[in-house]
Design a protein around this motif. Structure first.
Motif, mmCIF file in Angstrom:
data_model
loop_
_atom_site.group_PDB
_atom_site.id
_atom_site.type_symbol
_atom_site.label_atom_id
_atom_site.label_comp_id
_atom_site.label_asym_id
_atom_site.label_seq_id
_atom_site.Cartn_x
_atom_site.Cartn_y
_atom_site.Cartn_z
ATOM 1 N N MET A 1 -20.138 -52.505 5.258
ATOM 2 C CA MET A 1 -21.838 -52.720 5.478
ATOM 3 C C MET A 1 -21.932 -51.309 6.328
ATOM 4 S SD MET A 1 -23.795 -55.767 7.402
ATOM 5 C CE MET A 1 -22.354 -55.587 9.142
ATOM 6 N N ARG A 2 -22.743 -50.324 5.813
ATOM 7 C CA ARG A 2 -23.235 -49.334 6.310
ATOM 8 C C ARG A 2 -24.006 -49.377 7.621
ATOM 9 N NH1 ARG A 2 -20.588 -44.377 5.263
ATOM 10 N NH2 ARG A 2 -20.169 -44.018 3.177
ATOM 11 N N THR A 3 -23.830 -48.709 8.626
ATOM 12 C CA THR A 3 -24.912 -48.587 9.758
ATOM 13 C C THR A 3 -25.234 -47.371 10.132
ATOM 14 O OG1 THR A 3 -22.917 -48.580 11.143
ATOM 15 C CG2 THR A 3 -23.647 -50.746 10.681
ATOM 16 N N GLU A 4 -24.806 -46.181 9.313
ATOM 17 C CA GLU A 4 -25.217 -44.892 9.669
ATOM 18 C C GLU A 4 -26.410 -44.755 9.023
ATOM 19 O OE1 GLU A 4 -20.760 -44.384 8.632
ATOM 20 O OE2 GLU A 4 -22.382 -45.837 8.009
ATOM 21 N N MET A 5 -27.069 -43.479 9.234
ATOM 22 C CA MET A 5 -28.261 -43.161 8.429
ATOM 23 C C MET A 5 -27.767 -42.089 7.482
ATOM 24 S SD MET A 5 -30.764 -42.240 11.686
ATOM 25 C CE MET A 5 -29.671 -41.334 12.835
ATOM 26 N N LEU A 6 -28.756 -42.041 6.319
ATOM 27 C CA LEU A 6 -28.230 -41.292 5.254
ATOM 28 C C LEU A 6 -29.449 -39.912 5.437
ATOM 29 C CD1 LEU A 6 -26.925 -40.512 2.780
ATOM 30 C CD2 LEU A 6 -28.679 -41.793 1.590
ATOM 31 N N ILE A 7 -28.823 -38.807 5.778
ATOM 32 C CA ILE A 7 -29.839 -37.613 5.537
ATOM 33 C C ILE A 7 -29.058 -36.614 4.781
ATOM 34 C CG2 ILE A 7 -30.745 -35.837 7.194
ATOM 35 C CD1 ILE A 7 -30.661 -38.083 9.323
ATOM 36 N N GLY A 8 -29.848 -36.089 3.794
ATOM 37 C CA GLY A 8 -29.413 -35.022 3.010
ATOM 38 C C GLY A 8 -28.112 -35.144 2.496
ATOM 39 N N GLY A 9 -28.063 -36.494 2.003
ATOM 40 C CA GLY A 9 -26.821 -36.672 1.180
ATOM 41 C C GLY A 9 -25.403 -37.044 2.112
ATOM 42 N N VAL A 201 -32.736 -42.065 4.645
ATOM 43 C CA VAL A 201 -32.824 -43.243 5.391
ATOM 44 C C VAL A 201 -32.644 -42.910 6.896
ATOM 45 C CG1 VAL A 201 -32.386 -45.801 5.851
ATOM 46 C CG2 VAL A 201 -32.251 -44.762 3.577
ATOM 47 N N VAL A 202 -33.792 -43.257 7.923
ATOM 48 C CA VAL A 202 -33.563 -43.249 9.128
ATOM 49 C C VAL A 202 -33.910 -44.572 9.773
ATOM 50 C CG1 VAL A 202 -34.026 -40.646 9.232
ATOM 51 C CG2 VAL A 202 -36.001 -42.189 9.463
ATOM 52 N N THR A 203 -32.991 -44.839 10.971
ATOM 53 C CA THR A 203 -33.124 -46.168 11.383
ATOM 54 C C THR A 203 -33.849 -45.897 12.916
ATOM 55 O OG1 THR A 203 -30.840 -46.025 12.089
ATOM 56 C CG2 THR A 203 -31.320 -47.238 9.842
ATOM 57 N N GLY A 204 -34.469 -47.072 13.162
ATOM 58 C CA GLY A 204 -35.073 -47.000 14.652
ATOM 59 C C GLY A 204 -36.244 -47.796 14.620
ATOM 60 N N GLY A 205 -36.890 -47.754 15.724
ATOM 61 C CA GLY A 205 -37.829 -48.583 16.041
ATOM 62 C C GLY A 205 -39.262 -47.841 15.926
ATOM 63 N N PRO A 206 -40.346 -48.110 16.822
ATOM 64 C CA PRO A 206 -41.688 -47.340 16.540
ATOM 65 C C PRO A 206 -41.581 -45.955 16.935
ATOM 66 C CG PRO A 206 -41.833 -49.516 17.717
ATOM 67 C CD PRO A 206 -40.370 -49.264 17.679
ATOM 68 N N ASP A 207 -40.946 -45.518 17.818
ATOM 69 C CA ASP A 207 -40.734 -44.028 18.168
ATOM 70 C C ASP A 207 -40.439 -43.287 17.076
ATOM 71 O OD1 ASP A 207 -41.813 -44.299 20.596
ATOM 72 O OD2 ASP A 207 -40.026 -44.261 21.578
ATOM 73 N N THR A 208 -39.362 -43.850 16.095
ATOM 74 C CA THR A 208 -38.889 -43.361 14.884
ATOM 75 C C THR A 208 -39.958 -43.119 13.740
ATOM 76 O OG1 THR A 208 -36.768 -43.755 15.261
ATOM 77 C CG2 THR A 208 -37.128 -43.274 12.961
ATOM 78 N N GLY A 209 -40.659 -44.130 13.657
ATOM 79 C CA GLY A 209 -41.910 -44.217 12.671
ATOM 80 C C GLY A 209 -42.884 -43.298 13.138
ATOM 81 N N LYS A 210 -43.187 -43.010 14.618
ATOM 82 C CA LYS A 210 -44.034 -42.332 14.842
ATOM 83 C C LYS A 210 -44.014 -40.871 14.493
ATOM 84 C CE LYS A 210 -46.306 -45.196 18.590
ATOM 85 N NZ LYS A 210 -46.482 -45.111 20.125
ATOM 86 N N ALA A 211 -42.687 -40.434 14.602
ATOM 87 C CA ALA A 211 -42.225 -39.111 14.388
ATOM 88 C C ALA A 211 -42.353 -38.699 13.111
ATOM 89 C CB ALA A 211 -40.597 -39.055 14.828
ATOM 90 N N LEU A 212 -42.159 -39.676 12.122
ATOM 91 C CA LEU A 212 -42.228 -39.512 10.696
ATOM 92 C C LEU A 212 -43.722 -39.440 10.232
ATOM 93 C CD1 LEU A 212 -40.784 -39.558 7.894
ATOM 94 C CD2 LEU A 212 -40.805 -42.045 7.718
ATOM 95 N N VAL A 213 -44.406 -40.184 10.915
ATOM 96 C CA VAL A 213 -45.892 -40.053 10.698
ATOM 97 C C VAL A 213 -46.494 -38.863 10.910
ATOM 98 C CG1 VAL A 213 -48.086 -41.056 11.279
ATOM 99 C CG2 VAL A 213 -46.408 -42.508 10.536
ATOM 100 N N ALA A 214 -45.818 -38.081 12.206
ATOM 101 C CA ALA A 214 -46.418 -36.966 12.638
ATOM 102 C C ALA A 214 -45.769 -35.710 12.335
ATOM 103 C CB ALA A 214 -46.271 -36.914 14.274
ATOM 104 N N HIS A 215 -44.764 -35.809 11.339
ATOM 105 C CA HIS A 215 -44.066 -34.754 10.900
ATOM 106 C C HIS A 215 -44.912 -33.796 9.950
ATOM 107 C CE1 HIS A 215 -41.042 -32.220 9.416
ATOM 108 N NE2 HIS A 215 -40.131 -32.301 10.416
#
Length: 475
Positions: A1-9, A201-215
């Motif tokens: 069961m993966r718990t890490e994020m997937l970034i750039g492969g 895939v990036v995991t996290g709560g509202p702050d992570t989502g806000k960073a994605l929206v703002a990028h």
């Protein structure tokens, strides 16, 4: 069961942000600990998606179609595992996770695999002489996909399959309560041969989502969730001139016309309100019944609701699972308290079964009036409110007296009555004489405060492409 994020492969714990836990809602026990993506992690994911965009968009459509079909096959092969993981992390009973969530995900990848080779532009006869004019549809770029906790895998599929079919790359932000099945799906995408960086895939709560929206590197945001958060995302996307798709809250009316067969409509209405423990934006939550028959309907609805087995996915007989968290259960209970305080009658349910977990017995409220909070606000739980009407001419105005407009249901033996009401009700989807249903080919989305844009069908292709005009001088 993966718990890490997937970034750039690459699978990574990220840049050192805090961790958070995900719990089994059937027991309250911690399943796993995950990393909260920082702004730096989100930036890395967007950068990876941007680098992967040009080669992915240039891939032959037939190759992308083959890849999406392979993804669907792998999901189907691992269906039991994915269903069990979805039930463990979200609380869905196995009839829901195995009978709807996974097949729906497979269906969307196969449906959009077919579209990958059929995305066309048009030629138009202009009034300008000696010019050939045509259009072409092109992908947008990096798309941020923000997924809710109630149906993690299918709702992700509604976004991811058309985004990939049209040549976009993506950064996915699953809900912090239910990230595990998304991470497992990301493994299957790698196994299918999706190139590194195309899906992150990036995991996290509202702050992570806000960073994605703002990028600034994100061209489009697709969000499913609450209306309050959707409004914030729309405002931010508007200022940045980003494309946005929003599927938001709902308060679906179910209209029981005076001529409806009460015995025939009780079970599909109970199903429409209580599927996935009522944690559905399109759940039937306010039932409009002729005053002469409202007591009969209320009693029979309560009879069905009170006999539905409540339990974890490990119980093969369970039809009602837990709510997703203790906080959410407490919120639903507060609505029940508010409803009775405002004059509604608790006919059945609302109690906590013995044992652990975030369970709540399905509740039916009678004597509800249009001004009560339980009739106006999205509860997102197993609470069914029954309202009486006197004049059939009231029905459309009553149903439309809501800030929401995602879905509605109409029950009548007179197809003329049903069709007239379907035309008058302000909702993105109207079901006539049937429980809720979805199909990859049928457009889905809301009116009013229930969202912007549509998903599924051709609308999904339109949502992830932009039209370019090409003029060619012929002389």
């Amino acid at each position: 069961m993966r718990t890490e994020m997937l970034i750039g492969g690459k699978w990574t714990a990220g840049s050192g942000g805090p961790s958070f836990v995900t719990r089994n809602p059937a027991t309250g026990e911690v399943i796993a600990e995950l990393s909260e993506a920082t702004a730096a992690d989100v930036d890395a994911a967007v950068t990876a998606a941007a680098a992967a965009f040009e080669p992915w968009a240039a891939m032959l459509p037939a190759a992308r179609a083959t890849l999406l079909w392979r993804i669907a096959d792998l999901i189907e092969q691992q269906g039991e595992e994915l269903a069990a993981l979805e039930s463990l992390d979200q609380g869905q009973t196995l009839p829901v996770s195995g009978g709807f969530s996974i097949p729906n995900l497979v269906e969307h990848f196969r449906y959009y695999a077919g579209w990958a080779t059929k995305i066309t532009g048009s030629t138009v006869a202009l009034s300008v002489p000696n010019v050939d004019y045509r259009t072409r549809r092109e992908p947008l770029g990096v798309c941020g996909l923000i997924v809710p906790w109630n149906f993690p895998l299918p709702i992700l599929g509604w976004k991811l399959a058309p985004a990939l079919a049209t040549g976009n790359t993506v950064v996915i932000k699953p809900a912090e309560q239910t990230s595990l099945s998304t991470l497992r799906l990301a493994e299957l995408l790698e196994e299918a041969g999706v190139p590194a960086g195309v899906v992150n895939v990036v995991t996290g709560g509202p702050d992570t989502g806000k960073a994605l929206v703002a990028h600034p590197g994100v061209a489009k945001i697709s969000f499913t969730g609450s209306t309050a958060v959707g409004r914030e995302i729309a405002a931010d996307a508007g200022r940045a001139l980003k494309k946005v798709s929003l599927e938001l809250g709902g308060k679906a009316p179910s209209i029981i016309a005076a001529d409806a067969d009460i015995d025939a409509v009780i079970e599909p209405n109970a199903l429409g309100g209580l599927l996935n423990t009522g944690q559905i934006c399109a759940a039937f939550t306010r039932f409009y019944v002729d005053r002469k028959r409202v007591d009969e309907f209320t009693a029979k609805l309560a009879g069905v609701a009170s006999h539905l087995p409540v339990g974890p996915a490990t119980d093969p007989n369970a039809l009602i699972g837990p709510l997703v968290s203790e906080e959410h259960r407490a919120s639903v209970e507060r609505y029940l308290e508010t409803g009775t305080a405002e004059g509604a009658r608790l006919v059945t349910g609302g109690g906590r079964p013995e044992g652990g977990g975030y369970f709540l017995e399905p509740a039916v409220l009678g004597g509800v009036t249009q001004d009560m909070r339980v009739a106006r606000e999205e509860i997102f739980g197993p609470v069914l409110s029954v309202l009486a009407y006197d004049d059939p001419e009231e029905l459309a105005p009553l149903a439309n007296d809501s800030e929401y407009g995602l879905a509605a249901a109409i029950w009548s033996r007179d197809i003329g009555t049903a069709t007239r009401l379907a035309n008058e009700v302000k909702a993105g989807t109207v079901w006539i004489n049937m429980a809720p249903a979805q199909d990859a080919a049928a457009a889905w989305g809301g009116m009013k405060s229930s969202g912007l844009g549509r998903e599924m069908g051709w609308a999904g292709i339109d949502a992830y492409t932009q039209v370019k005009s090409i003029w060619t001088a012929l002389a």
